[in-house]
Scaffold this active site. Structure first.
Site, PDB file in Angstrom:
ATOM      1  N   GLU A   1      -1.237   2.130  -2.385  1.00 40.23           N
ATOM      2  CA  GLU A   1      -0.437   2.439  -1.201  1.00 40.23           C
ATOM      3  C   GLU A   1       0.189   3.823  -1.366  1.00 40.23           C
ATOM      4  OE1 GLU A   1       1.831  -0.801   0.836  1.00 40.23           O
ATOM      5  OE2 GLU A   1       3.515   0.222  -0.127  1.00 40.23           O
TER       6      GLU A   1
ATOM      7  N   PRO B   1       5.682  -0.040   8.120  1.00 40.23           N
ATOM      8  CA  PRO B   1       4.850   0.801   9.004  1.00 40.23           C
ATOM      9  C   PRO B   1       3.492   1.112   8.382  1.00 40.23           C
ATOM     10  CG  PRO B   1       6.426   2.177   7.865  1.00 40.23           C
ATOM     11  CD  PRO B   1       6.720   0.751   7.441  1.00 40.23           C
ATOM     12  N   LYS B   2       2.712   0.085   8.105  1.00 37.95           N
ATOM     13  CA  LYS B   2       1.469   0.234   7.348  1.00 37.95           C
ATOM     14  C   LYS B   2       0.279   0.563   8.258  1.00 37.95           C
ATOM     15  CE  LYS B   2       2.932  -3.096   3.781  1.00 37.95           C
ATOM     16  NZ  LYS B   2       2.727  -2.423   2.499  1.00 37.95           N
ATOM     17  N   LYS B   3      -0.541   1.514   7.777  1.00 35.85           N
ATOM     18  CA  LYS B   3      -1.784   1.868   8.442  1.00 35.85           C
ATOM     19  C   LYS B   3      -2.899   1.926   7.387  1.00 35.85           C
ATOM     20  CE  LYS B   3      -1.673   4.886  11.848  1.00 35.85           C
ATOM     21  NZ  LYS B   3      -1.483   6.152  12.616  1.00 35.85           N
TER      22      LYS B   3
END
Length: 246
Positions: free
Chosen positions: A77, A115-117
């Site tokens: 990440e 706020p993961k993409k």
């Protein structure tokens, strides 16, 4: 399937094959590269939501290897965390997050509001340098380097920083496209064991990208680099501000 069965079993989608299991979520040998840098104060104020406040125009760009995480598996990440305060208490606001695994993307967004993409971050040692990279599709958007374990850090201050509160802006749309949930969420890391922490000379480059706008918070000065190895549990959150009510 009866209505009561739906209520009893519903915690994630799809109902009959959830993308992630129920928590708690434990992480073993979680490895961080954190580059703290000074940025444009106006750009920073434009992205930090009230009631959070900022003392200094600082950003922490993080690369995190998670080789052993309950239910989420092995993934990497990267993203930006902004030092903030809420009611005078210092913590961190997660502004952007990019990772390479579907389950933690879904779980992070649905449970906490991370706020993961989807993207392609990496963190690894290259001879005497720890290197973090972030690619969005085929395009490089961030590169960080740090001298490998140049100075050992005391773990007590590192642990105190990891136990500080963290804040997220959770947004879930209604079926008509408007916001049904818009909340400021607070969570903490739990059962943290810092196995090691190091500092060294560090550098960070950010590149413009329309859909991964990490460079919208430009690097004006690198303040520090930190490398951490830790075990921890990701605690569940609580709502500290409801934007649809207040």
């Amino acid at each position: 399937m009866k209505i009561d069965d739906v209520r009893k079993n519903a915690f994630s989608m799809p109902l009959t094959s959830p993308i992630y299991p129920p928590g708690p979520y434990r992480f073993i040998n979680r490895e961080y590269l954190i580059i703290t840098y000074r940025t444009d104060p106006e750009a920073l104020r434009a992205v930090v939501p009230e009631p959070l406040t900022i003392d200094e125009p600082l950003v922490k760009f993080e690369f995190i290897r998670m080789p052993d995480s309950t239910g989420f598996g092995d993934y990497t990440e990267s993203g930006q965390v902004i030092p903030v305060k809420l009611n005078g208490v210092a913590g961190g606001y997660s502004h952007s997050m990019y990772l390479n695994d579907d389950a933690p993307i879904a779980g992070g967004r649905e449970i906490w509001g991370f706020p993961k993409k989807l993207a392609s971050p990496s963190l690894a040692a290259d001879k005497d340098v720890l290197v973090g990279t972030l690619d969005y599709g085929a395009i490089r958007v961030a590169t960080a380097t740090m001298g490998y374990k140049h100075r050992t850090l005391a773990t007590a201050p590192v642990l105190a920083g990891m136990l500080a509160p963290n804040y997220l802006l959770k947004i879930i749309p209604h079926v008509d496209g408007t916001a049904r949930i818009c909340e400021l969420v607070q969570y903490e890391l739990q059962d943290v064991t810092v196995k090691g922490a190091w500092s060294g000379p560090a550098a960070l480059e950010l590149f413009q990208h329309a859909l991964a706008p990490v460079a919208a918070l430009p690097v004006l000065e690198v303040v520090s680099g930190m490398h951490i190895l830790a075990d921890l549990t990701l605690g569940l959150g609580r709502v500290v501000h409801d934007y649809l009510v207040n």
